[in-house]
Design a protein around this motif. Structure first.
Motif, PDB file in Angstrom:
ATOM      1  N   THR A  99      57.260  35.603  41.300  1.00  0.00           N
ATOM      2  CA  THR A  99      58.695  35.867  41.195  1.00  0.00           C
ATOM      3  C   THR A  99      58.934  37.320  40.821  1.00  0.00           C
ATOM      4  O   THR A  99      58.002  38.041  40.441  1.00  0.00           O
ATOM      5  N   PRO A 109      62.285  39.370  38.938  1.00  0.00           N
ATOM      6  CA  PRO A 109      63.622  39.110  38.394  1.00  0.00           C
ATOM      7  C   PRO A 109      64.752  39.759  39.191  1.00  0.00           C
ATOM      8  O   PRO A 109      64.612  40.883  39.670  1.00  0.00           O
ATOM      9  N   GLY A 127      64.794  30.357  25.644  1.00  0.00           N
ATOM     10  CA  GLY A 127      64.945  28.922  25.901  1.00  0.00           C
ATOM     11  C   GLY A 127      64.122  28.094  24.943  1.00  0.00           C
ATOM     12  O   GLY A 127      64.552  27.025  24.507  1.00  0.00           O
ATOM     13  N   HIS A 128      62.942  28.578  24.593  1.00  0.00           N
ATOM     14  CA  HIS A 128      62.084  27.795  23.713  1.00  0.00           C
ATOM     15  C   HIS A 128      62.730  27.553  22.347  1.00  0.00           C
ATOM     16  O   HIS A 128      62.793  26.426  21.865  1.00  0.00           O
ATOM     17  N   PHE A 144      56.207  23.042  31.576  1.00  0.00           N
ATOM     18  CA  PHE A 144      55.669  24.218  30.878  1.00  0.00           C
ATOM     19  C   PHE A 144      55.422  23.794  29.429  1.00  0.00           C
ATOM     20  O   PHE A 144      56.163  22.980  28.872  1.00  0.00           O
ATOM     21  N   SER A 204      56.046  24.884  26.657  1.00  0.00           N
ATOM     22  CA  SER A 204      57.154  25.048  25.710  1.00  0.00           C
ATOM     23  C   SER A 204      57.818  23.719  25.346  1.00  0.00           C
ATOM     24  O   SER A 204      58.151  23.489  24.176  1.00  0.00           O
ATOM     25  N   ASP A 218      65.339  19.227  29.046  1.00  0.00           N
ATOM     26  CA  ASP A 218      64.814  20.565  29.259  1.00  0.00           C
ATOM     27  C   ASP A 218      65.299  20.960  30.656  1.00  0.00           C
ATOM     28  O   ASP A 218      64.748  20.514  31.673  1.00  0.00           O
ATOM     29  N   ALA A 267      65.497  24.075  31.658  1.00  0.00           N
ATOM     30  CA  ALA A 267      65.091  25.485  31.785  1.00  0.00           C
ATOM     31  C   ALA A 267      65.180  25.958  33.234  1.00  0.00           C
ATOM     32  O   ALA A 267      65.513  27.108  33.499  1.00  0.00           O
ATOM     33  N   HIS A 268      64.891  25.053  34.176  1.00  0.00           N
ATOM     34  CA  HIS A 268      64.853  25.436  35.599  1.00  0.00           C
ATOM     35  C   HIS A 268      66.156  25.112  36.328  1.00  0.00           C
ATOM     36  O   HIS A 268      66.220  25.276  37.544  1.00  0.00           O
ATOM     37  N   SER A 299      67.054  27.995  30.265  1.00  0.00           N
ATOM     38  CA  SER A 299      66.331  29.246  29.967  1.00  0.00           C
ATOM     39  C   SER A 299      66.938  30.375  30.783  1.00  0.00           C
ATOM     40  O   SER A 299      67.219  30.210  31.978  1.00  0.00           O
ATOM     41  N   HIS A 351      65.233  33.311  30.928  1.00  0.00           N
ATOM     42  CA  HIS A 351      64.095  34.240  30.954  1.00  0.00           C
ATOM     43  C   HIS A 351      64.091  35.039  32.255  1.00  0.00           C
ATOM     44  O   HIS A 351      64.587  34.571  33.291  1.00  0.00           O
ATOM     45  N   LYS A 377      63.579  33.483  35.679  1.00  0.00           N
ATOM     46  CA  LYS A 377      64.444  32.383  36.113  1.00  0.00           C
ATOM     47  C   LYS A 377      65.503  32.846  37.118  1.00  0.00           C
ATOM     48  O   LYS A 377      65.734  34.047  37.277  1.00  0.00           O
ATOM     49  N   ARG A 386      51.432  30.657  41.908  1.00  0.00           N
ATOM     50  CA  ARG A 386      51.025  30.168  40.579  1.00  0.00           C
ATOM     51  C   ARG A 386      50.826  28.654  40.610  1.00  0.00           C
ATOM     52  O   ARG A 386      51.518  27.950  41.339  1.00  0.00           O
ATOM     53  N   TYR A 416      51.803  26.348  38.712  1.00  0.00           N
ATOM     54  CA  TYR A 416      52.722  25.688  37.758  1.00  0.00           C
ATOM     55  C   TYR A 416      52.799  24.219  38.148  1.00  0.00           C
ATOM     56  O   TYR A 416      53.187  23.930  39.283  1.00  0.00           O
TER      57      TYR A 416
HETATM   58  N1  T4K Z   1      60.754  24.694  29.490  1.00  0.00           N
HETATM   59  C1  T4K Z   1      60.319  24.934  30.731  1.00  0.00           C
HETATM   60  C2  T4K Z   1      60.201  23.800  31.682  1.00  0.00           C
HETATM   61  C3  T4K Z   1      59.986  26.238  31.123  1.00  0.00           C
HETATM   62  O1  T4K Z   1      59.515  26.481  32.363  1.00  0.00           O
HETATM   63  C4  T4K Z   1      60.122  27.296  30.197  1.00  0.00           C
HETATM   64  C5  T4K Z   1      59.751  28.647  30.565  1.00  0.00           C
HETATM   65  C6  T4K Z   1      60.621  26.986  28.913  1.00  0.00           C
HETATM   66  C7  T4K Z   1      60.910  25.669  28.592  1.00  0.00           C
HETATM   67  C8  T4K Z   1      60.834  28.047  27.865  1.00  0.00           C
HETATM   68  O2  T4K Z   1      61.877  28.955  28.213  1.00  0.00           O
HETATM   69  P1  T4K Z   1      61.810  30.480  27.680  1.00  0.00           P
HETATM   70  O3  T4K Z   1      61.535  30.442  26.213  1.00  0.00           O
HETATM   71  O4  T4K Z   1      60.737  31.225  28.449  1.00  0.00           O
HETATM   72  O5  T4K Z   1      63.198  30.999  27.979  1.00  0.00           O
HETATM   73  C9  T4K Z   1      56.726  32.122  32.672  1.00  0.00           C
HETATM   74  C10 T4K Z   1      57.906  32.424  31.782  1.00  0.00           C
HETATM   75  O6  T4K Z   1      57.566  33.310  30.726  1.00  0.00           O
HETATM   76  C11 T4K Z   1      58.544  31.200  31.211  1.00  0.00           C
HETATM   77  O7  T4K Z   1      59.862  31.574  30.859  1.00  0.00           O
HETATM   78  C12 T4K Z   1      58.623  30.072  32.217  1.00  0.00           C
HETATM   79  N2  T4K Z   1      59.137  28.846  31.653  1.00  0.00           N
HETATM   80  C13 T4K Z   1      57.257  29.796  32.809  1.00  0.00           C
HETATM   81  C14 T4K Z   1      57.304  28.697  33.839  1.00  0.00           C
HETATM   82  O8  T4K Z   1      56.824  30.972  33.456  1.00  0.00           O
HETATM   83  P2  T4K Z   1      54.265  32.940  32.620  1.00  0.00           P
HETATM   84  O9  T4K Z   1      53.271  33.029  31.513  1.00  0.00           O
HETATM   85  O10 T4K Z   1      53.874  32.298  33.880  1.00  0.00           O
HETATM   86  O11 T4K Z   1      54.927  34.381  32.906  1.00  0.00           O
HETATM   87  P3  T4K Z   1      54.318  35.673  33.571  1.00  0.00           P
HETATM   88  O12 T4K Z   1      54.442  36.788  32.608  1.00  0.00           O
HETATM   89  O13 T4K Z   1      52.963  35.389  34.126  1.00  0.00           O
HETATM   90  O14 T4K Z   1      55.336  35.978  34.751  1.00  0.00           O
HETATM   91  C15 T4K Z   1      55.360  35.233  35.947  1.00  0.00           C
HETATM   92  C16 T4K Z   1      55.497  36.204  37.117  1.00  0.00           C
HETATM   93  O15 T4K Z   1      56.730  36.902  37.052  1.00  0.00           O
HETATM   94  C17 T4K Z   1      54.415  37.226  37.165  1.00  0.00           C
HETATM   95  O16 T4K Z   1      53.774  37.105  38.400  1.00  0.00           O
HETATM   96  C18 T4K Z   1      55.090  38.574  37.074  1.00  0.00           C
HETATM   97  C19 T4K Z   1      56.571  38.299  37.273  1.00  0.00           C
HETATM   98  N3  T4K Z   1      57.389  39.025  36.298  1.00  0.00           N
HETATM   99  C20 T4K Z   1      57.387  38.586  35.015  1.00  0.00           C
HETATM  100  C21 T4K Z   1      58.143  39.247  34.073  1.00  0.00           C
HETATM  101  C22 T4K Z   1      58.128  38.773  32.631  1.00  0.00           C
HETATM  102  C23 T4K Z   1      58.126  40.130  36.697  1.00  0.00           C
HETATM  103  O17 T4K Z   1      58.097  40.516  37.880  1.00  0.00           O
HETATM  104  N4  T4K Z   1      58.920  40.761  35.774  1.00  0.00           N
HETATM  105  C24 T4K Z   1      58.954  40.366  34.469  1.00  0.00           C
HETATM  106  O18 T4K Z   1      59.682  40.967  33.670  1.00  0.00           O
HETATM  107  O19 T4K Z   1      55.520  32.159  31.998  1.00  0.00           O
END
Ligand code: T4K
Length: 366
Positions: A6, A8, A58-59, A85, A87, A156, A158-159, A180, A182, A185, A312, A314
């Protein structure tokens, strides 16, 4: 350039600068200031929900939503899904509650309501289902079970930002729903999250919890934490909300092209969309049946990575296989384990070109 799962959606820098200019004038940066209040009002209107409380992510929103319903004090068991996830489950266990894992449906990967009742005991206090990938849970069946057994329901979501079911904002179901915001999203405030709910009394409990338990100027009523959404993030939310229809429309084009290329292929299973749902195109999840398709999920993942395309897994492994939860809680969730072993979420974001979608599909189908 790498293609990540993804990327943002963001407003133009000038638009954001314009939105944060008043903060530089007022020096009011956080603690539910005017930008927070403006954003909160806009969100309530867009999501068509009665009330909302906004959080740093969101967490923390989910953790505090559970606490605010009195479940932490009460203790006990919460029926939830292992296909989410981490969380979701951390929010339960960090409140001192025990997650009881219920299996999921094989078509949309949400909690299977037909398997919930068998898991209810005299210790059960709530159900926490997940609208995973933006696939809507069977909200009617879940509510029926909750009403029959006197249980709270916290979604939840979040999505599920912006999704409607039968024309109703998805945040209207259950006692509360967590969205969420984040960066990854459909809609983001960089980091951020919100709880949608109906009960006005709940608003003050959430407020206390996210603001140290402070009440007025001279007293602290409860042992709260700090999880407030600040003014700069609220400003990002205001900007992104202005463009949300455009973000979702662009994602739809990507999803339509994936569907054109991948539906009907032997050994590939796509998510089925429930009727009467207005979707948000949050994730594009593909189930690979190695025997029928000829390639495993892991092989597709590697072939894409070899081309600098980063899908990913997921949500793999299922939560009850993670080191922090393994062997601690009863588990009879074969469908969740099967889905976790075969699912891949493909790149999906507003700016992903249809040429890139074709390239991704060519690699998958090649
Ligand atoms: N419940 C559910 C069902 C959820 O899926 C989530 C979060 C939550 C609760 C909790 O909500 P939050 O507290 O996060 O608001 C990511 C997210 O950090 C997380 O928010 C999300 N779910 C989860 C499914 O995915 P990671 O560890 O896979 O993130 P990361 O850093 O590997 O990023 C994913 C991809 O996005 C990467 O390929 C790079 C890209 N990216 C990422 C960021 C942060 C960007 O291009 N720019 C960016 O700024 O968890």
């Amino acid at each position: 350039m790498s293609i990540l799962v993804t990327r943002p959606s963001m407003p133009l820098a000038e638009e954001y600068m314009e939105e944060i200019r008043p903060i530089f004038e007022s020096h009011w940066m956080t603690n539910m200031g005017p930008v927070y209040k403006k954003f909160q009002k806009q969100l309530i209107s867009f999501l068509q929900v009665p009330e909302m409380s906004l959080f740093v992510n969101g967490h923390m929103a989910l953790e505090m939503a559970i606490d605010a319903l009195g479940l932490k004090e009460k203790g006990g068991e919460v029926i939830t899904t292992p296909f989410t996830f981490v969380s979701t489950i951390h929010a339960i266990t960090r409140n001192g509650l025990k997650p009881i894992f219920c299996d999921i449906k094989p078509d949309d990967y949400t909690i299977d309501p037909e398997k919930i009742e068998a898991l209810i005991t005299d210790k059960t206090v709530a159900i926490i289902p997940v609208h995973v990938y933006g696939n809507i849970c069977d909200v009617e069946a879940i509510q029926k079970i909750a009403d029959k057994h006197g249980l709270k329901v916290i979604y939840d979501a979040a999505h599920a930002f912006g999704i409607k079911y039968r024309g109703i904002g998805i945040g209207n179901f259950g006692d509360a729903s967590m969205f969420s915001f984040h960066a990854t999203k459909v809609f983001n405030t960089i980091e951020g999250g919100g709880i949608a709910f109906k009960d006005k009394a709940y608003a003050s409990k959430l407020h206390e919890l996210k603001n140290f338990g402070i009440h007025g100027t001279d007293d602290v009523l409860s042992i709260g934490g700090n999880a407030k959404l600040d003014e700069f993030r609220a400003a990002m939310g205001i900007c992104n909300l202005r463009h949300i229809e455009q973000y979702i429309a662009a994602r739809k084009k990507v999803v339509d092209r994936y569907n054109e290329r991948l539906s009907g292929v032997t050994g590939i299973r796509l998510c089925s969309l429930r009727p009467e749902v207005t979707p948000n195109y949050a994730y594009y999840a593909v189930y690979f049946d190695e025997k029928k398709f000829g390639k495993s999920r892991d092989l597709v993942f590697e072939e894409l990575a070899d081309n600098d395309i980063h899908a990913r897994k997921y949500f793999y492994p299922a939560i009850n296989e993670l080191s922090c939860y393994k062997n601690q809680y009863p588990q009879n969730t074969p469908i969740a384990h099967d889905v976790a072993a075969h699912i891949l979420t493909l790149p999906l974001y507003e700016e992903l070109s249809l040429e890139d979608v074709d390239r991704i599909c060519d690699i998958i189908l090649g």
